[in-house]
Design an enzyme around this catalytic site. Structure first.
Site, PDB file in Angstrom:
ATOM      1  N   TYR A 139      47.486  51.444  76.438  1.00  0.00           N
ATOM      2  CA  TYR A 139      46.579  50.321  76.676  1.00  0.00           C
ATOM      3  C   TYR A 139      47.103  49.018  76.070  1.00  0.00           C
ATOM      4  O   TYR A 139      46.682  47.931  76.485  1.00  0.00           O
ATOM      5  CB  TYR A 139      45.184  50.648  76.162  1.00  0.00           C
ATOM      6  CG  TYR A 139      44.425  51.542  77.114  1.00  0.00           C
ATOM      7  CD1 TYR A 139      43.831  51.034  78.261  1.00  0.00           C
ATOM      8  CD2 TYR A 139      44.341  52.916  76.892  1.00  0.00           C
ATOM      9  CE1 TYR A 139      43.166  51.855  79.158  1.00  0.00           C
ATOM     10  CE2 TYR A 139      43.669  53.752  77.782  1.00  0.00           C
ATOM     11  CZ  TYR A 139      43.084  53.214  78.910  1.00  0.00           C
ATOM     12  OH  TYR A 139      42.436  54.028  79.805  1.00  0.00           O
ATOM     13  N   GLN A 156      37.344  62.892  95.515  1.00  0.00           N
ATOM     14  CA  GLN A 156      36.269  63.308  96.420  1.00  0.00           C
ATOM     15  C   GLN A 156      36.665  64.645  97.032  1.00  0.00           C
ATOM     16  O   GLN A 156      37.678  64.767  97.716  1.00  0.00           O
ATOM     17  CB  GLN A 156      36.081  62.267  97.526  1.00  0.00           C
ATOM     18  CG  GLN A 156      34.932  62.558  98.468  1.00  0.00           C
ATOM     19  CD  GLN A 156      34.801  61.457  99.512  1.00  0.00           C
ATOM     20  OE1 GLN A 156      35.386  60.400  99.371  1.00  0.00           O
ATOM     21  NE2 GLN A 156      34.036  61.717 100.542  1.00  0.00           N
ATOM     22  N   ALA A 162      40.127  51.007  92.705  1.00  0.00           N
ATOM     23  CA  ALA A 162      40.390  51.854  93.871  1.00  0.00           C
ATOM     24  C   ALA A 162      39.622  53.166  93.822  1.00  0.00           C
ATOM     25  O   ALA A 162      39.789  54.008  94.704  1.00  0.00           O
ATOM     26  CB  ALA A 162      41.884  52.144  93.979  1.00  0.00           C
ATOM     27  N   PRO A 214      32.822  56.167  94.145  1.00  0.00           N
ATOM     28  CA  PRO A 214      32.384  55.331  95.266  1.00  0.00           C
ATOM     29  C   PRO A 214      32.732  53.870  94.986  1.00  0.00           C
ATOM     30  O   PRO A 214      32.277  53.287  94.000  1.00  0.00           O
ATOM     31  CB  PRO A 214      30.876  55.560  95.342  1.00  0.00           C
ATOM     32  CG  PRO A 214      30.498  55.984  93.958  1.00  0.00           C
ATOM     33  CD  PRO A 214      31.673  56.714  93.396  1.00  0.00           C
ATOM     34  N   ASP A 225      32.401  50.582  95.950  1.00  0.00           N
ATOM     35  CA  ASP A 225      31.590  49.391  95.680  1.00  0.00           C
ATOM     36  C   ASP A 225      30.777  49.542  94.398  1.00  0.00           C
ATOM     37  O   ASP A 225      30.620  48.593  93.631  1.00  0.00           O
ATOM     38  CB  ASP A 225      30.671  49.108  96.871  1.00  0.00           C
ATOM     39  CG  ASP A 225      31.456  48.971  98.154  1.00  0.00           C
ATOM     40  OD1 ASP A 225      32.122  47.938  98.332  1.00  0.00           O
ATOM     41  OD2 ASP A 225      31.427  49.910  98.959  1.00  0.00           O
ATOM     42  N   SER A 282      39.079  47.532  96.296  1.00  0.00           N
ATOM     43  CA  SER A 282      39.932  47.679  97.483  1.00  0.00           C
ATOM     44  C   SER A 282      39.117  47.632  98.767  1.00  0.00           C
ATOM     45  O   SER A 282      39.641  47.345  99.847  1.00  0.00           O
ATOM     46  CB  SER A 282      40.729  48.989  97.428  1.00  0.00           C
ATOM     47  OG  SER A 282      39.874  50.110  97.311  1.00  0.00           O
ATOM     48  N   HIS A 290      32.245  50.600 101.526  1.00  0.00           N
ATOM     49  CA  HIS A 290      33.359  51.498 101.808  1.00  0.00           C
ATOM     50  C   HIS A 290      32.772  52.907 101.756  1.00  0.00           C
ATOM     51  O   HIS A 290      32.795  53.589 100.740  1.00  0.00           O
ATOM     52  CB  HIS A 290      34.467  51.349 100.766  1.00  0.00           C
ATOM     53  CG  HIS A 290      35.569  52.369 100.901  1.00  0.00           C
ATOM     54  ND1 HIS A 290      36.298  52.540 102.050  1.00  0.00           N
ATOM     55  CD2 HIS A 290      36.033  53.293 100.020  1.00  0.00           C
ATOM     56  CE1 HIS A 290      37.185  53.501 101.869  1.00  0.00           C
ATOM     57  NE2 HIS A 290      37.039  53.980 100.651  1.00  0.00           N
ATOM     58  N   THR A 303      42.951  61.683 100.157  1.00  0.00           N
ATOM     59  CA  THR A 303      43.662  60.616 100.854  1.00  0.00           C
ATOM     60  C   THR A 303      44.452  59.820  99.827  1.00  0.00           C
ATOM     61  O   THR A 303      43.992  59.631  98.698  1.00  0.00           O
ATOM     62  CB  THR A 303      42.691  59.669 101.591  1.00  0.00           C
ATOM     63  OG1 THR A 303      41.884  58.976 100.632  1.00  0.00           O
ATOM     64  CG2 THR A 303      41.787  60.442 102.541  1.00  0.00           C
TER      65      THR A 303
END
Length: 307
Positions: A65, A82, A118, A121, A123, A143, A175, A223
């Site tokens: 960090y 996910q 990224a 969930p 948002d 993103s 998203h 993904t």
């Protein structure tokens, strides 16, 4: 000297790192931070082996960090994946505690740059990042639907037999499952989309774009390549000060959450949000999408953030 820090060296973080070093994005250092420090060092070594065949040379290493002190961009890719059968909203409780720990560490540094989120969930996690850090919302970017928009452009280009770069269309809102396509604003070159797709074909395409991530997860478990390249697109817009218009997740003060809209990205982060001229039909879809994100965020807002 331009420095990028990736926090989270899993599938998404490393797809982004690999896409980054094989691109011409102008940066000098790439620090990798992961809960498993040995793993981050190994990933850095593997990436370094690719450098002789990359467009540019970069300093890549397993970091800490402390590397956030002089970073220009921090990309948050940490969190649980996910899994098959899960929605993005199912990930909230899993990933809130992860982000709380990360942001606590970042706040101990002198970081003054831009954060890109990224983690799903998307948002909600971007909103959480801003609330926990209290950083300038213009310097915290999700993103968003940059990936969903890429999927839309690719699919339309394939159907119409045209280069996807000449498809001018955007996925808006969450998203996630409530995202939508404002077909009235879509252009192929200078022609309206109705010249190429019927209304029923447009509806079918909307469902396919919403389902795309689930289909990939069902087949390979996660993904990563599409989102990795989407993150490079955002990073490049920042570091080249290109004023690119991308559908990133941005803060709406009136709604007090993040969601995706076309925005101008440059060295300052969010330079400008492009006003949307939606028909009543699509304005209703946008409000439903916003409410979906709010409902998701409300699950943790009172219990954990307390704001």
């Amino acid at each position: 000297m331009k420095k990028i820090v990736i926090i989270g060296c899993g599938n998404v973080g490393m797809a982004y790192a690999y896409a980054l070093i094989t691109s011409t994005t102008p940066f000098d250092e790439l620090a990798l931070i992961d809960l498993n420090k040995k793993y981050a060092i190994g990933q850095a070594q593997d990436l370094n082996d690719a450098l002789p065949y990359c467009p540019n040379y970069h300093k890549i290493y397993g970091g800490s960090y402390a590397d956030c002190n002089d970073a220009d961009i921090i990309v948050l890719c940490a969190g649980r994946n996910q899994e098959k059968g899960e929605t993005r909203q199912d990930l909230i409780d899993k990933n809130y505690n992860v982000f709380k720990s990360i942001i606590d560490q970042i706040q101990k540094t002198k970081f003054k740059g831009i954060m890109i989120v990224a983690t799903n969930p998307l948002d909600v996690m971007t909103t959480i990042t801003q609330k926990l850090s209290n950083f300038n919302p213009k310097k915290i970017i999700g993103s968003g639907t940059v990936l969903d928009t890429a999927r839309l452009k690719y699919n339309l280009g394939k159907i119409i037999n045209i280069n996807p770069r000449h498809v001018h269309a955007y996925v808006l809102g969450e998203h996630g499952d409530s995202e939508f396509i404002a077909w009235d604003l879509c252009l192929i070159g200078m022609n309206e989309i109705n010249s190429y797709l019927t209304k029923s074909e447009q509806d079918k395409m909307t469902k396919e774009i919403r389902q795309c991530a689930y289909d990939i997860i069902d087949k390979k478990g996660y993904t990563n390549f599409g989102i990795g390249m989407s993150l490079v697109k955002i990073t490049n817009a920042i570091l080249t000060n290109s004023h690119e218009v991308l559908t990133v997740s941005v803060y709406d003060k009136a709604q007090d959450i993040y969601y995706s809209r076309p925005a101008v990205i440059n060295k300052n982060g969010i330079q400008e949000i492009i006003p949307l001229k939606l028909t009543p039909k699509y304005e209703e879809l946008l409000q439903k999408s916003i409410q979906s994100i709010k409902n998701c965020y409300a699950q943790i807002k009172l219990e954990k953030i307390g704001k």
